[in-house]
Design an enzyme around this catalytic site. Structure first.
Site, PDB file in Angstrom:
ATOM      1  CG  PHE A 108      60.643  52.644 105.211  1.00 54.39           C
ATOM      2  CD1 PHE A 108      60.087  53.629 104.225  1.00 54.39           C
ATOM      3  CD2 PHE A 108      59.699  51.698 105.626  1.00 54.39           C
ATOM      4  CE1 PHE A 108      58.700  53.714 104.046  1.00 54.39           C
ATOM      5  CE2 PHE A 108      58.293  51.931 105.356  1.00 54.39           C
ATOM      6  CZ  PHE A 108      57.935  52.746 104.592  1.00 54.39           C
ATOM      7  CB  SER A 169      57.842  43.380 115.258  1.00 58.31           C
ATOM      8  OG  SER A 169      58.328  43.528 113.813  1.00 58.31           O
ATOM      9  CG  HIS A 210      54.582  46.389 108.874  1.00 58.32           C
ATOM     10  ND1 HIS A 210      55.143  45.324 109.696  1.00 58.32           N
ATOM     11  CD2 HIS A 210      55.451  46.529 107.975  1.00 58.32           C
ATOM     12  CE1 HIS A 210      56.294  45.007 109.301  1.00 58.32           C
ATOM     13  NE2 HIS A 210      56.684  45.763 108.082  1.00 58.32           N
ATOM     14  CB  THR A 267      55.203  48.896 104.461  1.00 62.04           C
ATOM     15  OG1 THR A 267      55.152  48.914 105.785  1.00 62.04           O
ATOM     16  CG2 THR A 267      56.632  48.535 104.196  1.00 62.04           C
ATOM     17  CE1 TYR A 353      63.994  33.948 139.854  1.00 61.54           C
ATOM     18  CE2 TYR A 353      64.518  35.927 138.552  1.00 61.54           C
ATOM     19  CZ  TYR A 353      64.055  34.704 138.762  1.00 61.54           C
ATOM     20  OH  TYR A 353      63.097  34.107 137.697  1.00 61.54           O
ATOM     21  N   GLY A 372      65.953  41.252 129.714  1.00 68.95           N
ATOM     22  CA  GLY A 372      67.037  41.770 129.238  1.00 68.95           C
ATOM     23  C   GLY A 372      66.711  43.400 128.434  1.00 68.95           C
TER      24      GLY A 372
END
Lengths: 503, 503
Positions: A108, A169, A210, A267, A353, A372
């Site tokens: 794509f 994904s 996919h 796809t 924490y 993160g």
């Protein structure tokens, strides 16, 4: 502000002097050198946006060529930013596949637009980790906001909430994890092996779904044999009667259906599974409906294409990739979920924490596996504002028109065929010389090879009904009629040679 | 180059005119406007690098304040880049926690350095998806190269191969998925519920291991009860005798140990589990050893700190985060694996549309769950070159010295204590007023609240041996002795008030 290490103020001469030791730190953090380099890069970027076709779309390189041109060991002493940028311009840029090239029509096609690039620069500078609200108030709130903008643009009901992951994904993986958790909340604590009933959980997806769905099923410990690939109809859409029958048969064998993945824009052909009918099966059977709209979700901001995704509003989760067709640089994949509490229930783990007292604020780390979290919302916010919804729609409509034009040329040419409907901006086609099927495949492989060797156009391929098929996908901002015309010209030019060549 | 849509060349006036419709596309892709905006951003970035303390490290905001200042709906028509950048400067930047501020000493302090920011700008412009070698030759080969640079810097044997993920959460997840696959390759196809022997698989980690390990075990379907949290010794290191005993006891109960996660730099105290002794247990028991060195892996580029990670070279996999302490902007987490074939066996799924004929070239999509892969190697390559290995080491050594200085001040002060050893750049400490333990906790909570309200310094907390403990972590490039001195001054200032205040 006071600078604790005088050497940080050092100019480029310090690094160039060759003196070793911890006090010789190069110009990496000299503010003056940084400003000069930032302006140099501003011009490098602007130049490239002005001439995205400066380099061949596919570099002519053998594996290993780039690496062998780079130092095998890290340098002991810092180098100047100019030296590094010279190497980038000399080795890295031309050694790259040019995804931002107007002739990129493989897989794509995507676009790095100016507002997206500006945002990535600013996000890298702020360097916010939006794991908790308190560690990134603007990043957290803008992420919630911009996902809601997309929700509105997709005409989804207000209960859908979104967050941004790196890839579809991961989005599909999280959605299936939530589905697994809803089906059996004991798995989180006890695992799958301890389930007393031992019924394997089954997941359903169209034959054209996919490969990320396979990977998710593997990762979640469900097992590939429990991913049922439901046959598709003659336009590559999941056969919903077959889906319903498969679910019934599995229940009859004592298996436990938990989720269906429908695809909006597969796809290979960009076919759209019948979402409403699939949703009805899911409602009846109590299954989680995840819609992989990574590609066609972007088109669905246009009402006329949203109509092709009728029933999207009935999904439990929807993933779409602004980095695919909303002109946002990689990586930006939005997961919209009807019941975000299901994700939180599946994934939230809050060690001491990371505890906060921010009350009702959203901590986005609770909605997935990654702690993160980069400030990815900024680029999507800047892109949507810079283009406006109408500006985005106009580009998508143009891309779809270009694809329809290409398909019309193919249809009009003897010895070629279009191999699937063209609902959006992707065309599957092939040459059909009067030779046996396997030789036809080889001819098409040779066409692909020769077109891609041109450096002007990059196409990819797939396999449909067992046959090798060429794919042309339009999605880059700079792709215009002349590029599509050139692609077709190249295909026709090389087709004659490809028919004649020995295998 | 020819431009297929004349309106793309439109100047800023077009967007400002207020005319609606698909032909009015704003200046989002006008090359002239893009160049102007890129230079404006270059100065915005350079200004911020010159004064990273321009804004309070923690913004003084209530949840919802940023969002309510932004438009709840997406604009129909494009806006100028200058308008958008004005809003960024007015609302987004000051509404952000300033992770690049020298007073940021919470969690783990990080840095967006100039070479990293330049690289992110260029990577966003190239917009390469390095899923396959052919879709990103330079990105693929540089990723392999720069991971090898780190391998050399960490003194790991040459068989280790690396790739870059967004987070250590994903790196640890992939490592445990590979361990699960090595222990029972049938899971990929059959799933966990079908295992004939039904022994739950068990994973081991120290009591201080990161919450990402919990999330990985949940996602993989192993179940949290099968994650054994092994007790730690009085310096918060995993007790290897207890580990060995737990494994034996589990085997005795018919359970199946598969992997041990050792931590090099735990989140609370940065303790390092005894890696060599743990590796010996793993070798004897046939278990995969994954080392979570997300934080201390950076310090290990200094020989004297590498010595604290003795045995690292015996691991099966090591994750470390250059985005933590190697001055690389988020996100950049490196996973080094001794047998990369184990990752490939666990995860490779190659559909027709992704097949290539590039022979021996590495396709990085095969080593994980994410198909889309940003060109993250570029920033790490630019950072290592700009600083040089000695430059990186010098900063890490300075940060560790600053932390030791702070700890010395705490130790010298009556009514305070250091709560854990300080092997690197993080100090756990607390006030110890002569009140009962729970009131001591409240005093420390109030100290934290008041220090963070200053806007000058941002500290975080953890809990050790049941007690509320303050954490000061040094890792930002701009943090110098004066910032650490100011942090200590603030703590002492507010400690008196905090003791006196009502709970």
């Amino acid at each position: 502000m006071p600078n604790p290490m005088g050497s940080r103020q050092g100019d480029e001469g310090a690094a160039g002097s060759g003196t070793q030791g911890p006090d010789v730190l190069g110009d990496a953090v000299s503010p003056e050198a940084a400003r000069r380099a930032l302006h140099r890069v501003a011009d490098m970027v602007a130049d490239r946006l002005e001439s995205p076709d400066r380099y061949p779309v596919l570099p002519r390189l053998e594996p290993g060529a780039v690496r062998s041109s780079l130092s095998p060991a890290p340098p002991a002493v810092g180098e100047t930013l100019d030296t590094i940028l010279d190497d980038y311009a000399r080795l890295v840029e031309p050694g790259s596949t040019q995804w931002n090239h107007p002739g990129f029509m493989a897989y794509f096609a995507i676009s790095a637009s100016a507002p997206g690039i500006l945002a990535e620069t600013l996000a890298a500078t702020l360097n916010v980790n939006a794991m908790l609200w308190r560690t990134g108030p603007a990043a957290t709130e803008m992420e919630e906001l911009v996902c809601d903008w997309l929700r509105q643009m997709l005409q989804l009901p207000p209960e859908f909430r979104g967050h941004i992951n790196d890839t579809a994904s991961i989005g599909s993986f999280l959605a299936l994890a939530a589905a697994r958790h809803r089906a059996d909340p004991t798995i989180r604590e006890l695992g799958l092996a301890a389930r007393a009933d031992l019924q394997p959980m089954t997941v359903y997806a169209g034959a054209e779904a996919h490969s990320s769905i396979d990977k998710a099923v593997v990762a979640l410990g469900l097992g590939l044999v429990n991913l049922r690939r439901v046959p598709t109809d003659d336009t590559f859409r999941m056969d919903v009667a077959a889906l319903a029958a498969t679910i019934q048969a599995d229940r009859g064998r004592g298996e436990r259906p938990v989720a269906v993945v429908a695809t909006a824009g597969t796809t290979s052909t960009t076919s759209v599974d019948p979402l409403r009918a699939t949703a009805e099966v899911c409602a009846r059977e109590g299954l989680w409906l995840h819609v992989d709209a990574a590609y066609a979700g972007s088109a669905a901001i246009c009402p006329e294409y949203r109509a092709l995704l009728d029933g999207l509003e009935l999904a439990d989760s929807v993933v779409l990739n602004p980095h695919k067709w909303l002109f946002t640089p990689l990586d930006c994949s939005v997961l919209l979920v009807r019941d975000p509490g299901a994700l939180r229930a599946a994934f939230s783990v809050v060690p001491e924490y990371l505890r906060t007292t921010s009350g009702e604020a959203t901590n986005l780390m609770d909605y997935g596996i990654q702690l993160g979290r980069r400030f990815r919302a900024l680029k999507l916010w800047m892109v949507i504002r810079a283009f406006g919804v109408e500006g985005l729609r106009a580009r998508i409509r143009t891309h779809c028109e270009l694809a329809r034009d290409f398909a019309a040329r193919v249809r009009a040419e003897p010895g070629f065929e279009v191999c699937a409907p063209v609902p959006f901006s992707t065309v599957c086609f092939r040459a059909t010389p009067a030779v046996e099927a396997e030789e036809q495949d080889r001819v098409n492989e040779r066409i692909l090879e020769r077109v891609n060797a041109s450096g002007e156009v990059f196409l990819s391929h797939t396999r449909l009904r067992g046959r090798h098929v060429l794919r042309l996908a339009i999605g880059n901002l700079w792709t215009g009629p002349e590029h599509v015309a050139r692609a077709w010209e190249l295909v026709r030019e090389v087709a004659g040679e490809a028919r004649a060549s020995p295998p």
